[in-house]
Design a protein around this motif. Sequence first.
Motif, short mmCIF file in Angstrom:
data_model
loop_
_atom_site.label_atom_id
_atom_site.label_comp_id
_atom_site.label_asym_id
_atom_site.label_seq_id
_atom_site.Cartn_x
_atom_site.Cartn_y
_atom_site.Cartn_z
N THR A 14 0.74 -1.36 0.01
CA THR A 14 0.09 -0.08 0.04
C THR A 14 0.96 1.32 -0.01
O THR A 14 1.96 1.19 0.23
CB THR A 14 -0.94 0.20 0.99
N ASP A 15 0.37 2.32 -0.37
CA ASP A 15 0.99 3.90 -0.49
C ASP A 15 1.58 4.01 1.11
O ASP A 15 2.66 4.65 0.92
CB ASP A 15 0.24 4.89 -0.95
N ASP A 16 1.01 3.63 1.90
CA ASP A 16 1.64 4.12 3.18
C ASP A 16 2.56 3.21 3.98
O ASP A 16 2.77 3.11 5.13
CB ASP A 16 0.45 4.28 4.32
N ASN A 33 -0.38 -2.94 8.89
CA ASN A 33 0.31 -1.91 8.88
C ASN A 33 1.78 -1.87 8.55
O ASN A 33 2.29 -3.21 8.26
CB ASN A 33 0.21 -1.14 10.24
N ARG A 34 2.45 -0.87 8.63
CA ARG A 34 3.92 -0.92 8.02
C ARG A 34 4.71 -2.29 8.96
O ARG A 34 5.59 -2.75 8.41
CB ARG A 34 4.62 0.56 8.57
#
Length: 86
Positions: A14-16, A33-34
Amino acid sequence: MTYSLAPEVSATDTDDGGMVLLHEGTGRYWMLNRTGATVVRLLRAGSGTAEIAERLAAPFPEQRERVAADVDALVASLVGARLVTP
């Protein structure tokens, strides 16, 4: 122990910096998440859970045990959901 994505699972970044996992057999999506995405990337690269925990805990030495428990819990959840296989 090493892990890989299950054959029926696809991963998209994802972009994040996170990741989306799709289990094509069930149609379920998992959003990571990251940190979760980093764990999956390292698993796919052949790292074991202890090595991953050490890398993630390097900036936070006082949190080593917590990080190791969190990595183990995430991997157990991914295995339980049939997203990764040992």
